[in-house]
Design a protein around this motif. Structure first.
Motif, PDB file in Angstrom:
ATOM      1  N   ALA A  91       3.739  -3.238   9.523  1.00  0.00           N
ATOM      2  CA  ALA A  91       5.488  -2.363   9.303  1.00  0.00           C
ATOM      3  C   ALA A  91       5.041  -2.962   7.938  1.00  0.00           C
ATOM      4  O   ALA A  91       6.010  -1.825   7.188  1.00  0.00           O
ATOM      5  CB  ALA A  91       6.227  -2.571  10.220  1.00  0.00           C
ATOM      6  N   LEU A  92       5.253  -4.145   7.051  1.00  0.00           N
ATOM      7  CA  LEU A  92       5.835  -4.171   6.441  1.00  0.00           C
ATOM      8  C   LEU A  92       4.979  -3.594   5.043  1.00  0.00           C
ATOM      9  O   LEU A  92       4.857  -2.575   4.152  1.00  0.00           O
ATOM     10  CB  LEU A  92       5.474  -5.731   5.912  1.00  0.00           C
ATOM     11  CG  LEU A  92       5.543  -6.349   4.215  1.00  0.00           C
ATOM     12  CD1 LEU A  92       7.206  -5.672   3.590  1.00  0.00           C
ATOM     13  CD2 LEU A  92       5.238  -7.570   4.055  1.00  0.00           C
ATOM     14  N   ILE A  93       3.678  -3.217   5.257  1.00  0.00           N
ATOM     15  CA  ILE A  93       2.933  -2.704   4.362  1.00  0.00           C
ATOM     16  C   ILE A  93       2.765  -1.126   4.239  1.00  0.00           C
ATOM     17  O   ILE A  93       3.045  -0.694   3.796  1.00  0.00           O
ATOM     18  CB  ILE A  93       0.488  -2.780   5.306  1.00  0.00           C
ATOM     19  CG1 ILE A  93       0.683  -4.413   5.028  1.00  0.00           C
ATOM     20  CG2 ILE A  93      -0.174  -2.211   4.532  1.00  0.00           C
ATOM     21  CD1 ILE A  93      -1.119  -4.365   5.954  1.00  0.00           C
ATOM     22  N   THR A  94       3.059  -0.589   5.615  1.00  0.00           N
ATOM     23  CA  THR A  94       3.930   1.064   5.961  1.00  0.00           C
ATOM     24  C   THR A  94       4.745   0.505   4.718  1.00  0.00           C
ATOM     25  O   THR A  94       5.241   1.949   3.951  1.00  0.00           O
ATOM     26  CB  THR A  94       3.938   1.002   7.268  1.00  0.00           C
ATOM     27  OG1 THR A  94       2.506   1.310   7.695  1.00  0.00           O
ATOM     28  CG2 THR A  94       4.331   2.452   7.261  1.00  0.00           C
ATOM     29  N   ALA A  95       5.507   0.072   4.725  1.00  0.00           N
ATOM     30  CA  ALA A  95       7.043   0.302   4.345  1.00  0.00           C
ATOM     31  C   ALA A  95       6.627   0.298   2.573  1.00  0.00           C
ATOM     32  O   ALA A  95       7.092   0.886   2.284  1.00  0.00           O
ATOM     33  CB  ALA A  95       8.276  -0.925   4.833  1.00  0.00           C
ATOM     34  N   ILE A  96       6.065  -0.368   2.318  1.00  0.00           N
ATOM     35  CA  ILE A  96       5.826  -0.966   1.076  1.00  0.00           C
ATOM     36  C   ILE A  96       4.607   0.633   0.759  1.00  0.00           C
ATOM     37  O   ILE A  96       5.161   0.802  -0.573  1.00  0.00           O
ATOM     38  CB  ILE A  96       4.832  -1.888   0.697  1.00  0.00           C
ATOM     39  CG1 ILE A  96       5.191  -2.168  -1.003  1.00  0.00           C
ATOM     40  CG2 ILE A  96       3.472  -2.281   0.841  1.00  0.00           C
ATOM     41  CD1 ILE A  96       6.555  -2.750  -1.917  1.00  0.00           C
TER      42      ILE A  96
ATOM     43  N   VAL B 139       1.489  -9.428  -0.429  1.00  0.00           N
ATOM     44  CA  VAL B 139       1.486  -7.921   0.680  1.00  0.00           C
ATOM     45  C   VAL B 139       1.891  -6.860  -0.914  1.00  0.00           C
ATOM     46  O   VAL B 139       1.044  -6.156  -0.634  1.00  0.00           O
ATOM     47  CB  VAL B 139       1.295  -7.663   2.042  1.00  0.00           C
ATOM     48  CG1 VAL B 139       1.948  -6.614   2.751  1.00  0.00           C
ATOM     49  CG2 VAL B 139       1.207  -8.956   2.374  1.00  0.00           C
ATOM     50  N   GLN B 140       2.854  -7.303  -0.597  1.00  0.00           N
ATOM     51  CA  GLN B 140       3.630  -6.195  -1.128  1.00  0.00           C
ATOM     52  C   GLN B 140       3.142  -6.044  -2.548  1.00  0.00           C
ATOM     53  O   GLN B 140       3.199  -4.702  -3.509  1.00  0.00           O
ATOM     54  CB  GLN B 140       5.301  -6.612  -0.972  1.00  0.00           C
ATOM     55  CG  GLN B 140       5.618  -5.834   0.529  1.00  0.00           C
ATOM     56  CD  GLN B 140       7.659  -6.123  -0.050  1.00  0.00           C
ATOM     57  OE1 GLN B 140       8.115  -5.151   0.604  1.00  0.00           O
ATOM     58  NE2 GLN B 140       7.910  -7.524   0.110  1.00  0.00           N
ATOM     59  N   ILE B 141       2.959  -6.735  -3.362  1.00  0.00           N
ATOM     60  CA  ILE B 141       2.662  -6.818  -4.968  1.00  0.00           C
ATOM     61  C   ILE B 141       1.046  -6.201  -5.016  1.00  0.00           C
ATOM     62  O   ILE B 141       0.949  -4.773  -5.789  1.00  0.00           O
ATOM     63  CB  ILE B 141       2.724  -8.455  -5.433  1.00  0.00           C
ATOM     64  CG1 ILE B 141       4.102  -8.287  -5.385  1.00  0.00           C
ATOM     65  CG2 ILE B 141       1.820  -7.895  -6.643  1.00  0.00           C
ATOM     66  CD1 ILE B 141       4.236  -9.838  -5.624  1.00  0.00           C
ATOM     67  N   ARG B 142       0.286  -6.663  -4.067  1.00  0.00           N
ATOM     68  CA  ARG B 142      -1.005  -5.990  -3.606  1.00  0.00           C
ATOM     69  C   ARG B 142      -1.339  -4.784  -3.324  1.00  0.00           C
ATOM     70  O   ARG B 142      -1.620  -3.270  -4.152  1.00  0.00           O
ATOM     71  CB  ARG B 142      -2.379  -7.082  -2.410  1.00  0.00           C
ATOM     72  CG  ARG B 142      -3.223  -6.087  -3.192  1.00  0.00           C
ATOM     73  CD  ARG B 142      -3.948  -6.619  -4.500  1.00  0.00           C
ATOM     74  NE  ARG B 142      -5.101  -5.974  -4.109  1.00  0.00           N
ATOM     75  CZ  ARG B 142      -5.802  -5.009  -5.326  1.00  0.00           C
ATOM     76  NH1 ARG B 142      -5.027  -4.548  -5.921  1.00  0.00           N
ATOM     77  NH2 ARG B 142      -7.115  -4.885  -5.019  1.00  0.00           N
ATOM     78  N   ALA B 143      -0.669  -3.811  -2.631  1.00  0.00           N
ATOM     79  CA  ALA B 143      -0.272  -2.099  -2.315  1.00  0.00           C
ATOM     80  C   ALA B 143       0.442  -2.005  -3.309  1.00  0.00           C
ATOM     81  O   ALA B 143       0.260  -0.906  -3.799  1.00  0.00           O
ATOM     82  CB  ALA B 143       0.408  -2.076  -1.036  1.00  0.00           C
ATOM     83  N   SER B 144       1.769  -1.875  -4.463  1.00  0.00           N
ATOM     84  CA  SER B 144       1.536  -1.856  -5.523  1.00  0.00           C
ATOM     85  C   SER B 144       1.023  -1.952  -6.591  1.00  0.00           C
ATOM     86  O   SER B 144       0.902  -0.252  -7.301  1.00  0.00           O
ATOM     87  CB  SER B 144       3.103  -2.506  -5.070  1.00  0.00           C
ATOM     88  OG  SER B 144       4.577  -2.433  -4.780  1.00  0.00           O
ATOM     89  N   GLN B 145      -0.412  -2.731  -6.347  1.00  0.00           N
ATOM     90  CA  GLN B 145      -1.281  -2.209  -7.736  1.00  0.00           C
ATOM     91  C   GLN B 145      -1.592  -1.773  -7.587  1.00  0.00           C
ATOM     92  O   GLN B 145      -2.056  -0.463  -8.113  1.00  0.00           O
ATOM     93  CB  GLN B 145      -1.707  -3.991  -7.393  1.00  0.00           C
ATOM     94  CG  GLN B 145      -1.460  -5.236  -8.429  1.00  0.00           C
ATOM     95  CD  GLN B 145      -2.123  -6.620  -8.012  1.00  0.00           C
ATOM     96  OE1 GLN B 145      -2.338  -6.041  -7.065  1.00  0.00           O
ATOM     97  NE2 GLN B 145      -1.692  -7.385  -8.835  1.00  0.00           N
TER      98      GLN B 145
END
Length: 148
Positions: free
Chosen positions: A124-129, A36-42
């Motif tokens: 919350a994780l998506i929002t944080a990243i 999830v964090q990698i995808r948002a960062s991409q």
């Protein structure tokens, strides 16, 4: 590339780190949390976060095939299961917000795969990243930097 600034208020850093840590603990799926964090960062073009979370994902046993195909996850049905696909769809919907809201069908699909608490932690994780991505990209923190 050099950083525009490495100054980040300690209180802001601590607060975001606490949100990220709490979200990961409550989500309770370290590998999927990293995807999830990698995808948002991409999506957000955050090289610093990509570098960090790709390394963490590997430590959690995320397969190289999943990491290689993550940017095209929708076309790689045999690589990502329904739960992973629901989390990634929600990640994209929250990250991009092109319609101004998360589509009901995306949220409902995620709700089918995650109970209320895990879904809240995923959001919350998506929002944080996304917050981390914007802080790092806005300040141009390069990958691997130890000063940020």
């Amino acid at each position: 590339m050099t950083a525009r600034t490495t100054h980040l208020d300690a209180g802001v850093r601590s607060a975001l780190q606490a949100v990220s840590a709490a979200a990961k603990r409550g989500f309770d799926d370290p590998g999927l949390a990293e995807l999830v964090q990698i995808r948002a960062s991409q999506i957000n073009h955050c090289a610093f976060c990509l570098d960090m979370h790709l390394a963490i994902a590997r430590k959690h046993g995320v397969s190289e095939r999943q990491l290689d195909l993550l940017s095209a996850w929708e076309e790689a049905e045999e690589v990502f299961d329904g739960r992973e696909r629901a989390a990634l769809a929600l990640t994209e919907a929250v990250t991009v917000l092109t319609e101004g809201f998360v589509p009901d069908e995306v949220y409902e699909e995620a709700a089918r795969h995650f109970d209320g608490a895990r879904l809240a932690h995923l959001l919350a994780l998506i929002t944080a990243i996304n917050s981390w991505n914007r802080l790092m990209v806005g300040r141009r923190i390069p990958p691997g930097s130890t000063e940020w």
